[in-house]
Structures are given as C-alpha cells and as structure tokens.
Design an enzyme around this catalytic site. Sequence first.
Site, short mmCIF file in Angstrom:
data_model
loop_
_atom_site.label_atom_id
_atom_site.label_comp_id
_atom_site.label_asym_id
_atom_site.label_seq_id
_atom_site.Cartn_x
_atom_site.Cartn_y
_atom_site.Cartn_z
N GLY A 112 0.80 -1.23 0.00
CA GLY A 112 0.00 0.00 0.00
C GLY A 112 0.82 1.27 0.00
O GLY A 112 0.29 2.37 -0.16
N GLY A 183 2.20 -5.45 4.12
CA GLY A 183 3.03 -4.98 5.20
C GLY A 183 2.31 -4.95 6.54
O GLY A 183 2.87 -5.30 7.57
N ASN A 483 5.75 -1.59 12.25
CA ASN A 483 4.92 -0.91 11.25
C ASN A 483 5.00 0.61 11.34
O ASN A 483 4.47 1.31 10.48
CB ASN A 483 3.47 -1.37 11.35
CG ASN A 483 3.26 -2.70 10.66
OD1 ASN A 483 4.16 -3.25 10.06
ND2 ASN A 483 2.05 -3.23 10.74
N TYR A 484 5.65 1.12 12.40
CA TYR A 484 6.01 2.54 12.46
C TYR A 484 7.54 2.61 12.45
O TYR A 484 8.16 3.14 13.36
CB TYR A 484 5.45 3.21 13.71
CG TYR A 484 3.95 3.45 13.68
CD1 TYR A 484 3.15 2.89 12.69
CD2 TYR A 484 3.33 4.23 14.63
CE1 TYR A 484 1.78 3.10 12.65
CE2 TYR A 484 1.95 4.46 14.60
CZ TYR A 484 1.19 3.88 13.60
OH TYR A 484 -0.17 4.09 13.57
#
Length: 545
Positions: A112, A183, A483-484
């Site tokens: 994405g 992801g 994911n950050y």
Amino acid sequence: MNCSAFSFWFVCKIIFFFLSFNIQISIANPQENFLKCFSEYIPNNPANPKFIYTQHDQLYMSVLNSTIQNLRFTSDTTPKPLVIVTPSNVSHIQASILCSKKVGLQIRTRSGGHDAEGLSYISQVPFAIVDLRNMHTVKVDIHSQTAWVEAGATLGEVYYWINEMNENFSFPGGYCPTVGVGGHFSGGGYGALMRNYGLAADNIIDAHLVNVDGKVLDRKSMGEDLFWAIRGGGGENFGIIAAWKIKLVVVPSKATIFSVKKNMEIHGLVKLFNKWQNIAYKYDKDLMLTTHFRTRNITDNHGKNKTTVHGYFSSIFLGGVDSLVDLMNKSFPELGIKKTDCKELSWIDTTIFYSGVVNYNTANFKKEILLDRSAGKKTAFSIKLDYVKKLIPETAMVKILEKLYEEEVGVGMYVLYPYGGIMDEISESAIPFPHRAGIMYELWYTATWEKQEDNEKHINWVRSVYNFTTPYVSQNPRLAYLNYRDLDLGKTNPESPNNYTQARIWGEKYFGKNFNRLVKVKTKADPNNFFRNEQSIPPLPPHHH
C-alpha cells in the site's frame, strides 16, 4: 616466445577481454539484463496488460508515485528503482525474485506504500520494486469463517468484501483503509478490535510465500518457524508474501461510537488525559477509548492567527448507546458524555467513521469509499511511536503538550491507543510482535506538512518530542513497533551481508526476546541475505551457523 605459446597467450587475452567486456555490460545494464531474464521466464505477450515499467516508460513516474503515501519521498533526489514490476499472478513474483538475484538488484516489495521510512520503495543501491497493486483479490468463505486475501489488497477492500458476504463478520486490522495488507499483517497490525481479538497477525492461519529460490510455500511446506516469523516479524525479510489466509471475527450488527472535542487550556486537557491513562486499558475489552491531541490554527478576537491545542476522546463500543453512556458516566464523568454525543452505527459504518478519509457528518458517502485506494489527502509526515508501562506524571504531560505550540511543529499530533483486554492474555512469543501484558497504551507523535523544503525542520521537531519523553516511556530497551519503522533507531548497511551486531540494537526494540529466534529463521530461510534493507533481519555469519 615460440609461435604456439604466443597463440595461446593471444587467445587467453581475447577471452579475458570478452569476459571482462561482458561483465562490464552486465554491470552497466542491469535493467536490460533484468528485462531479458524476465522474458525468459514470462514470454512477452502484447495482448497482456503492461506490468513492467522502466525509467524510459512514460508511465514510470506515475506508477512509482501513485502509492507513495509520504510526500517526503517524492523529491527528485529520492533514489528511484531501475524497474517496477506490477505482478498479476505469482509467476511474475517468482520471475522478479530470480531475475533480481541473477542481475544483482535488490528487491523492495510494496503493497500500500505506507512504510513510514519509505523502505518498501526506496533503496540506496540499485533495486527493483515489486508493486503488488494488481494482486488484490479477497475471497471470503463465510461457511469456514475465513478468507484468502492477496497481499496487494488494502484494509478497505478486506472490510468491504467481508461485509458484502455477511455484515456480522469483520477482521481486526487497522483504521486506515488505504493501508496494504502485505506490510500491515506482516508487521503485526493493530486496530479497533485489538482489545477483543488481538492483532491482525494473531488472526492469520495460512499464507503463500515466494522464497529466495522462487518456490511458493504455504504454512505446511514452509514450516511453523517460518510461518511464525512472517506474522509480525516483517514478511519482506523472508520472501514476498503473495496471499494471506485470515480468520474472520464476529462483530455486532450495531456498535456505538462517540468522538468529542475538548477545547480548553492545557492543564484542563492534562486532567482529562490523566483520568484516561488510569482507566482506558482497564476497561472491558468491548470498549476501545482512544484520545489524541492536535494543533489547530485559529483566528483570535483581534483577527490574528494563532495555534491552539484541542483534545479528542473517541470510542468504539460493541454494545448499545444506553450501556455506553451509563459506563462513561460512572467511570469517566469528567468527560461529560451524553446520549446526543453518541451514534449507533452498523460495523461497516464505524469503520468508515474512523477511516480518516471522509467527514462522516457532511459527506454523502457509501461503503464503496473503502475501495478507493487514493482516498484521503497525502502529506509529508514524520512519525515515532512509544509504549507506556507506567503513568506519565501530569507535570510531564503539561510540558509534552506545550511542545505542540513550538514553531517547528507544522501540524502536530499525539495519538494514544489503550492496550489491555485480550492483549494481556497473549504470550509475547506467540508471534514476533512482543508488546503484550504490561503495556498500558501506545503513544505516537507525528507532524505533517506541505513543503519539501520544510522536511528537516519538522522531522527534527518529532525527534525533539521523542527525546523529551524518554524518561516517561518503556526503557531497557525503549520499545518500538515495526509498522512505524524508525531509522533513527539504527540501520545496517544494505550492501553488507552480515549485520547481526548492528541489527540487534534496533531488533530488540521491535521484537524483544523474539529477535534471536527471527535471526535463526532468517539464517535458514535466506542464508545469503538476499531480502534485505536498512532494518532487515540479518542471518547469522557462516561460522555461527
């Protein structure tokens, strides 16, 4: 020198020249060699839609930028791929891996395009992007309460197609509908149902992974160790995820939400925050009560522009209005929640309400907005995340909020999500994501802005907030969330095959005690470290195997 010796010497020199020439050509033209290699695996058919783009193609920049969600990474100086492949089936992924290996390109896999540091589409060495946008099928089987989801699908597509089949089912993924599942799932994936059902990765029951040899593996053939690793450990470390099999979860036909704004001076906001941090993680798992603080530019009574900070408290409650109002009045009367503050909505409408891509109160929308991969406004942004294990003192929170008034902020925001609920009951080693019991809430700091020339100023503001909060968040190590992704935590040299010592510094922040197990899985699955980036899981050096 006799004639035969001279002839042999001359022939050897000619052979060496041509070998050197071919090697130079190979190095000089990895793009051409990739295309040639790819055509050997996938013969070119003019009748097929175009799915390979090079820098010579007219659509190259359009395809490259289309899903870059962070406008920091759209500048002319950002490294660009030599090739972009947009596969429509697994054979295209297989060919991409094998040809990248053959010609010496690294691979970046994009679903994405929401990678916080852009690593799904940026590399400092020659690379190809495998962009999964065309692999976005969602096949729902209500009878077995499962779905197969291709890795290029977005969360919005997942929620939409599950709802189309049965509105009493959903999936515990994130809020933003344009996030790709490739992801999101492989890094963990938290959202509104986290306190009920855990993370997205906790609810994955099978996967199709294309490995470094181009083989397609499912859960059985990859084995439980590798299946464990790709659910929270970053699938891009081990291959390219082509599809996930997910377990659907039951949701009520109606849920109750509220989102109230508090416009008051900082000390008043901090009093509300302090009550929130004492109770939000203790609530029954059916209630998710989040809060965030953000800057607003307003015009005062004298016509001057000034910055103010507003607080927002938002809920999703898997129950009725009366029950929620009663609960809030008993446990959090300071918030002053009334029945008129609440809305009873279908589950899919709560998803849209909190999606951030529409104004629920004014927009004439349908759930098809969830299928719009370009929904929402793109900006440049920087983000960092912390986990909180002990109450932040009110005096400290006053100073943290005051930083939102600093000139360098841009549009600044702090967002807080409570943990607790079922998250306390899941083992920290169940999947690589370790942040479970003992976490009260997560706190992230972000700034958004419009102009590229302001990048450094606003990035440094986020860093300054992160540095300021050091005493008040998790320590030894200071925890982080894949994911950050945050390259300030450390990075390895993507040209170097072995980086265990460097990687351990940030690896233990993301994965805790699970890092060493991930390294062992990596060593077996990808011993030569083909799938790598600045924060990838390294294999053990050969003498440590």
